[in-house]
Motif scaffolding. Structure first.
Motif, short mmCIF file in Angstrom:
data_model
loop_
_atom_site.label_atom_id
_atom_site.label_comp_id
_atom_site.label_asym_id
_atom_site.label_seq_id
_atom_site.Cartn_x
_atom_site.Cartn_y
_atom_site.Cartn_z
N ARG A 1 -45.66 103.31 -40.12
CA ARG A 1 -45.42 104.55 -39.36
C ARG A 1 -44.30 105.34 -40.01
O ARG A 1 -43.73 104.95 -41.03
CB ARG A 1 -45.07 104.23 -37.91
N SER A 2 -43.94 106.44 -39.37
CA SER A 2 -42.91 107.31 -39.94
C SER A 2 -41.53 106.70 -39.88
O SER A 2 -40.64 107.05 -40.66
CB SER A 2 -42.92 108.66 -39.21
N SER A 3 -41.31 105.78 -38.95
CA SER A 3 -40.01 105.12 -38.85
C SER A 3 -40.19 103.73 -38.26
O SER A 3 -41.16 103.47 -37.53
CB SER A 3 -39.03 105.92 -37.98
N ILE A 4 -39.27 102.85 -38.53
CA ILE A 4 -39.34 101.50 -37.99
C ILE A 4 -39.10 101.51 -36.49
O ILE A 4 -39.57 100.63 -35.75
CB ILE A 4 -38.35 100.57 -38.72
N GLU B 1 -42.46 102.09 -34.97
CA GLU B 1 -43.26 100.87 -35.05
C GLU B 1 -42.86 99.89 -33.96
O GLU B 1 -43.72 99.28 -33.30
CB GLU B 1 -43.08 100.21 -36.42
N GLU C 1 -35.62 96.85 -41.99
CA GLU C 1 -35.07 98.18 -41.76
C GLU C 1 -36.00 99.30 -42.21
O GLU C 1 -35.75 100.46 -41.91
CB GLU C 1 -33.73 98.33 -42.50
N VAL C 2 -37.05 98.94 -42.94
CA VAL C 2 -37.92 99.96 -43.52
C VAL C 2 -39.30 99.88 -42.89
O VAL C 2 -39.90 98.80 -42.81
CB VAL C 2 -38.04 99.79 -45.05
N ALA C 3 -39.81 101.02 -42.43
CA ALA C 3 -41.14 101.06 -41.82
C ALA C 3 -42.22 100.83 -42.87
O ALA C 3 -42.10 101.29 -44.01
CB ALA C 3 -41.35 102.40 -41.14
#
Length: 511
Positions: free
Chosen positions: A50-53, A56, A45-47
């Motif tokens: 990058r800025s968000s998963i 990615e 759940e955590v990238a």
């Protein structure tokens, strides 16, 4: 400096993508399950990068599509990841241009070429940077520290040259710096975009982007479809293969390993390199200087296309010899009628070459070492457990040496010395398209009259191609060792010389 040869997060993700696409191809079934693969490659759940998963996974999704030969999805409209997958799952399906693609939402929108003053500036009394600037673009802040006014700067670099503290640096977009064709520019959002009228698909931007925002399309999926469908496919392997698949994949295991993937036969492209050497040697003796001032080699497609794009007046000086890939493919299809040929090599540009209509009849698939490694990993093949078989023995040392910069020129010069011992041949070599352009400029000016010129788009030669897995220096060393082990040394010793006239009946295909 370059990031080539450094195993990074980008390298790891690319390999996972190729492995998952290969595994999906071998397993068959409902290919819409490609929708699940970004979650497998980017779990949790955590990238991490990058800025968000979500970003990615979106980037990985586009990489998966490119690995199947599909185009990236448009950013301004909805389309499922699996769009077009079923159509792509056919052996005869060939990817549509462009070959090299920029994933826009992976691009960092790096600034273009500029000089900047770092915090190393010591506020010196002399301020030589200011004194030498022809446009007075170097200003002093209220603290006396230098700064550059970008709208005045002409990027001449004089300020950086004179700074006693090396406090002024040149910052360039890495992909643009690596592009010897100056084919990369910025779009309206500052993201990189490719001018395909200039691009020659060398892939150097691909391997030099620190954000992994550039990727080429693959025939990996289509090749596996052909193998699963019972097609008889011959793997022709470029001499740069040595060491690329790891220390346990020795040349005497290659045949057995490739057959475990489903290939029927394995041949070394060094055979075609030998034939190419003989053809170029005879051409040189016939045409230089009687018909043209110099002759340039033809085996690197990016170099040859660049030369013809930028130096059309000298296009006739580029050898018309068919490339080692095409000559080897022709030879295999003569020996095994009805079978398909897959070129396995280090190079993105070979995909470009195979896109030509004339070459398509010779070469059915082009895969890089990196893509083939995905096939091995998907099949769970352990190289250490493979029994050694007879190594490839068909190519000479000269043909194998094509993989390293300077090897082509050496092979042709050595062949000429056998054919006409009294003929002295001068050679010049360039690696990297910028240096290749400089070499052709000098040739255009008459500085290389009577010479044989070798051009290689990749710095280091084929061992540095965009689809390689080994650091360049190490790759060159193992190829030289492999070259030394060849039983025959000169291309003039190849047993296939008698087949050359038959193979060259349609030499105009090299156009």
């Amino acid at each position: 400096m370059s990031i080539r040869g450094i195993y990074s997060t980008i390298t790891d993700i690319r390999r996972q993508v190729f492995t998952e696409i290969a595994r999906m191809g071998y397993e068959g079934g409902d290919y819409s399950r490609i929708e699940d693969l970004p979650y497998k490659i980017v779990p949790g759940e955590v990238a991490e990068h990058r800025s968000s998963i979500f970003l990615e996974r979106a980037i990985v999704g586009e990489r998966l599509r490119l690995a199947m030969g599909l185009s990236p999805r448009p950013l301004d409209q909805h389309a499922p990841l699996a769009a077009g997958v079923e159509e792509s799952a056919r052996p005869e399906k060939y990817y549509e241009p462009p070959l090299v693609n920029i994933l826009k939402f992976a691009c960092n929108a790096c600034p273009e070429k500029r000089y900047i003053v770092t915090n190393l500036c010591q506020n010196c009394l002399a301020h030589p940077c200011r004194e030498v600037c022809p446009k007075k673009a170097v200003k002093l802040s209220h603290r006396g520290v230098s700064r550059i006014q970008e709208d005045l700067c002409i990027r001449c670099g004089k300020c950086a040259d004179v700074c006693p503290y090396n406090a002024i640096i040149l910052q360039e977009r890495p992909c643009a710096k690596a592009c010897g064709m100056d084919a990369i520019r910025s779009d309206e959002h500052g993201r990189a975009e490719i001018d395909y009228d200039k691009c020659v698909s060398c892939g150097m931007c691909l391997v030099n982007c620190p954000f992994g925002a550039i990727s080429d399309k693959s025939q990996l999926f289509q090749l596996i479809q052909a193998l699963r469908g019972g097609e008889k496919v011959i793997a022709i392997v470029a001499p740069a293969f040595v060491g690329q698949l790891g220390p346990n994949m020795t040349p005497d295991k290659l045949k057995a390993a490739m057959k475990m993937l489903g290939f029927r036969h394995v041949a070394e492209v060094a055979v075609g390199a030998d034939l190419c050497t003989l053809d170029e040697a005879k051409d040189f003796l016939k045409k230089v200087p009687a018909e043209q001032p110099f002759m340039a080699t033809s085996c690197c497609p990016s170099w040859a296309v660049m030369a013809k794009k930028l130096f059309p007046e000298q296009a006739h000086c580029i050898s018309m010899a068919l490339t080692p890939m095409v000559l080897t493919a022709r030879l295999c299809k003569q020996q095994h009628p009805g079978e398909k040929v897959a070129f396995i090599g280090p190079c993105s540009a070979k995909k470009l070459e195979a896109m030509r209509t004339t070459v398509r009849s010779e070469v059915d698939f082009v895969l890089t070492f990196e893509e083939v490694m995905g096939m091995f990993e998907a099949k769970g093949i352990n190289f250490a457990e493979i029994t050694k078989t007879a190594p490839l023995r068909e190519g000479t040392a000269a043909g194998r040496g094509f993989a390293v910069s300077g090897g082509v020129a050496d092979a042709v010069r050595e062949a000429i010395s056998h054919i006409d011992p009294d003929r002295e041949v001068k050679t010049a070599c360039a690696q990297g398209l910028r240096d290749c352009r400089k070499m052709l400029l000098l040739a255009k000016a008459g500085k290389y009259d009577g010479y044989l010129l070798e051009g290689m788009a990749c710095p280091g030669g084929c061992v540095a191609g965009a689809g390689t897995l080994l650091p360049i220096e190490k790759a060159a060393a193992v190829v030289r060792n492999y070259t030394a082990q060849a039983e025959e040394k000169s291309a003039t010793e190849t047993k296939y010389e008698a087949t050359l006239p038959l193979l060259l009946e349609d030499e105009e295909d090299a156009e």
